[in-house]
Design an enzyme around this catalytic site. Structure first.
Site, PDB file in Angstrom:
ATOM      1  N   GLY A  44       0.875  -1.154   0.000  1.00  0.00           N
ATOM      2  CA  GLY A  44       0.000   0.000   0.000  1.00  0.00           C
ATOM      3  C   GLY A  44       0.915   1.207   0.000  1.00  0.00           C
TER       4      GLY A  44
ATOM      5  N   GLY B 102       3.445   3.122   1.258  1.00  0.00           N
ATOM      6  CA  GLY B 102       4.388   2.906   2.343  1.00  0.00           C
ATOM      7  C   GLY B 102       5.254   4.099   2.667  1.00  0.00           C
TER       8      GLY B 102
ATOM      9  N   LYS C 263       5.676  11.508  -1.844  1.00  0.00           N
ATOM     10  CA  LYS C 263       6.706  10.471  -1.804  1.00  0.00           C
ATOM     11  C   LYS C 263       7.757  10.926  -0.803  1.00  0.00           C
ATOM     12  CE  LYS C 263       9.367   7.644  -5.094  1.00  0.00           C
ATOM     13  NZ  LYS C 263       9.679   7.500  -6.545  1.00  0.00           N
TER      14      LYS C 263
ATOM     15  N   ASP D  50      11.562   3.212   6.183  1.00  0.00           N
ATOM     16  CA  ASP D  50      11.517   4.428   6.998  1.00  0.00           C
ATOM     17  C   ASP D  50      10.555   5.477   6.451  1.00  0.00           C
ATOM     18  OD1 ASP D  50      12.885   5.482   4.817  1.00  0.00           O
ATOM     19  OD2 ASP D  50      14.797   5.714   5.860  1.00  0.00           O
ATOM     20  N   GLY D  51       9.939   5.197   5.300  1.00  0.00           N
ATOM     21  CA  GLY D  51       8.970   6.132   4.749  1.00  0.00           C
ATOM     22  C   GLY D  51       9.571   7.387   4.168  1.00  0.00           C
TER      23      GLY D  51
ATOM     24  N   ASP E 178       0.944  -2.225  -9.096  1.00  0.00           N
ATOM     25  CA  ASP E 178       0.709  -1.059  -8.243  1.00  0.00           C
ATOM     26  C   ASP E 178       1.352   0.196  -8.813  1.00  0.00           C
ATOM     27  OD1 ASP E 178       3.048  -2.687  -7.455  1.00  0.00           O
ATOM     28  OD2 ASP E 178       3.463  -1.047  -6.080  1.00  0.00           O
ATOM     29  N   ASN E 179       2.024   0.087  -9.957  1.00  0.00           N
ATOM     30  CA  ASN E 179       2.630   1.247 -10.611  1.00  0.00           C
ATOM     31  C   ASN E 179       1.959   1.590 -11.933  1.00  0.00           C
ATOM     32  OD1 ASN E 179       4.509   1.814  -8.636  1.00  0.00           O
ATOM     33  ND2 ASN E 179       6.109   0.551  -9.538  1.00  0.00           N
TER      34      ASN E 179
ATOM     35  N   ASP F 160       5.560   7.477 -10.679  1.00  0.00           N
ATOM     36  CA  ASP F 160       6.409   6.769  -9.726  1.00  0.00           C
ATOM     37  C   ASP F 160       7.730   6.359 -10.366  1.00  0.00           C
ATOM     38  OD1 ASP F 160       7.226   5.847  -7.330  1.00  0.00           O
ATOM     39  OD2 ASP F 160       5.967   4.073  -7.282  1.00  0.00           O
TER      40      ASP F 160
END
Length: 479
Positions: A88, A90, A111, A123-124, A255-256, A265
């Site tokens: 999802g 992230g 992002k 770590d996002g 997912d892209n 992305d």
């Protein structure tokens, strides 16, 4: 906010099954590095001051009319054709939605904005180099006529990040992108995985209302079938545009890829230096699954997974009929994209298939620089290439290309008066060019080469003017 800023809350209306509320990261030191003034003006945000930009696009205080907090979108996906139900958003979220000047829905997605329930062990965060790479990919693709997300804002965050594929500690950044939809093929896959036919139907209805309102009069099974048909056509168009641009996305997981068929992305992307069918972008793509020449196949495979998700609410044989339109959609889209890039148009004698076949044969045999080939032949201009390049334009395969090429007419040849065509060499975005623009930033915080490159890309965009006839992001034929 200008009066032209038109917020919308279409996605949150789908409900809690589709996203999780999250808090943005708290960054230690914020510094603006990029602001897309052109697209800020388009959506009514050109008047924001420095502090307001930081507040909304680095701290992510809610924009007027939006929800608080942001939403990490839920989806699944096939990653290198292995199904993963644990993904999802992230390291990003849906920050806001609004309407573009033509009334179409737009998203702000982030992002590097911090951890979410889908971060797993990550770590996002996003590195500054990753943000710069995304800016350059989006700007270059837009210049080359590809339907792409826009890098809207980048702020350096003061984070020091550790990555295995960059010298560490790497500088951190947060990016906001602008695009029409973040609804992915994997958004449907998640609902199918849960066997939730009600949510699948709701998602179909949302996509029709938000992105394909011309389908609103369809009923029953015709609604998901018609939606799939639009997504097939849009995805085929995107694949054709990537191929004509010589672009390798690198990670064409489900997912892209999204329902509006726009490129987004940008991780391990590459542009071709010269034609090489097996050219890959990602170092971890060990088997060349997403190599340059396999991209149409990869998109078609992903569409089949979308069809499989929809098979919970539509008979499979009807979905197969729609999916099988992809090859012809792609053939036509590739022809349109290649002729647009060459600045030419049909005559009664011309054949796009013959042109593409001859051009690729020549490019493969000669190893002529990909971008320079299109630059030198654009709108059938008299060749003004350097001697070493002119010497490549000879021989049997080049003659075959010229035979096909000469059956076309120049399209808007007045574009050749633009200063861009007085250059000896075109703007290109090979990995060497990207690295050269970032090296001074990394070494001495010198952004001059990066800004010069952005100026060169803007000149190319104005020279090619491949967006003529487009409203906002979309080609005229699908607007």
């Amino acid at each position: 906010m200008a009066h032209t800023f038109r917020p919308d809350r279409a996605f949150p209306a789908l409900g809690a099954e589709f996203a999780d509320p999250v808090d943005p990261a708290d960054f230690p030191h914020i510094q603006q590095r990029f602001w897309n003034e052109r697209w800020a003006s388009e959506v009514g945000l050109a008047g924001l001051g420095r502090d307001e930009k930081i507040e909304h696009f680095a701290r992510f205080a809610p924009l007027p009319g939006w929800t608080d907090p942001p939403l990490a979108m839920r989806y699944h996906g096939h990653q290198f054709r292995q199904y993963n139900p644990q993904i999802g958003d992230g390291r990003g979220f849906l920050y806001a939605q609004m309407r573009d000047p033509a009334g179409r829905l737009l998203d702000f997605g982030t992002k590097g904005s911090g951890q979410t329930p889908w971060s797993r062990s990550g770590d996002g965060r996003l590195t500054l180099k990753g943000a710069v790479r995304e800016i350059l990919a989006a700007q270059m693709l837009e210049a080359l006529g590809v339907y792409t997300s826009k890098a809207f804002a980048v702020f350096e965050t003061g984070d020091k990040l550790h990555r295995h594929d960059e010298p560490s500690p790497a500088r951190g950044a947060v990016l906001t992108r602008l695009q029409h939809s973040h609804v992915r093929f994997g958004t449907f896959q998640r609902q199918a995985y849960a066997q939730n036919t009600g949510n699948l139907t709701a998602l179909v209805d949302h996509c029709i209302a938000a992105y394909y309102p011309a389908l609103e009069d369809r009923t029953g099974e015709e609604r998901p079938l018609a939606l799939l048909g639009e997504i097939v056509g849009a995805s085929a168009r995107l694949a054709g545009e990537w191929m004509a641009a010589g672009f390798v996305h690198g990670v064409l997981n489900t997912d892209n890829l999204n329902v509006t068929g726009e490129s987004f992305d940008y991780g391990p992307w590459r542009f071709l230096p010269y034609f090489e069918p097996g050219f890959t972008a990602a170092y971890f793509d060990e088997h060349g699954l997403y190599a340059f020449a396999r991209q149409p196949e990869a998109v078609f495979w992903a569409l089949q997974q979308l069809g499989a998700a929809l098979s919970l609410i539509v008979p499979g044989e009807k979905l197969v009929e729609v999916l099988n339109t992809f090859p012809e959609h792609y053939r036509l889209s590739a022809g349109t994209a290649f002729t647009r890039r060459l600045g030419i148009r049909h005559t009664e004698e011309s054949s796009q298939d013959d042109l593409i076949r001859a051009a690729l044969t020549f490019l493969k045999d000669s190893r002529a620089p990909w971008e320079a080939f299109f630059f030198d032949h654009f709108a059938k201009r008299d060749m003004e290439a350097p001697d070493e390049r002119r010497a490549l334009y000879a021989g049997e395969t080049y003659d075959a290309f010229r035979t096909a090429f000469d059956t076309f007419e120049a399209e808007r040849p007045e574009r050749l008066s633009h200063p861009y065509f007085r250059r000896e060499n075109p703007v290109h975005m090979t990995i060497e060019q990207m690295e050269a623009s970032f090296a001074p930033i990394h070494e001495k915080d010198d952004w001059s080469a990066f800004h010069t490159l952005l100026g060169d890309i803007a000149e190319a965009r104005a020279g090619y003017d491949l967006g003529a006839g487009r409203t906002g992001f979309l080609p005229e034929e699908t607007a």
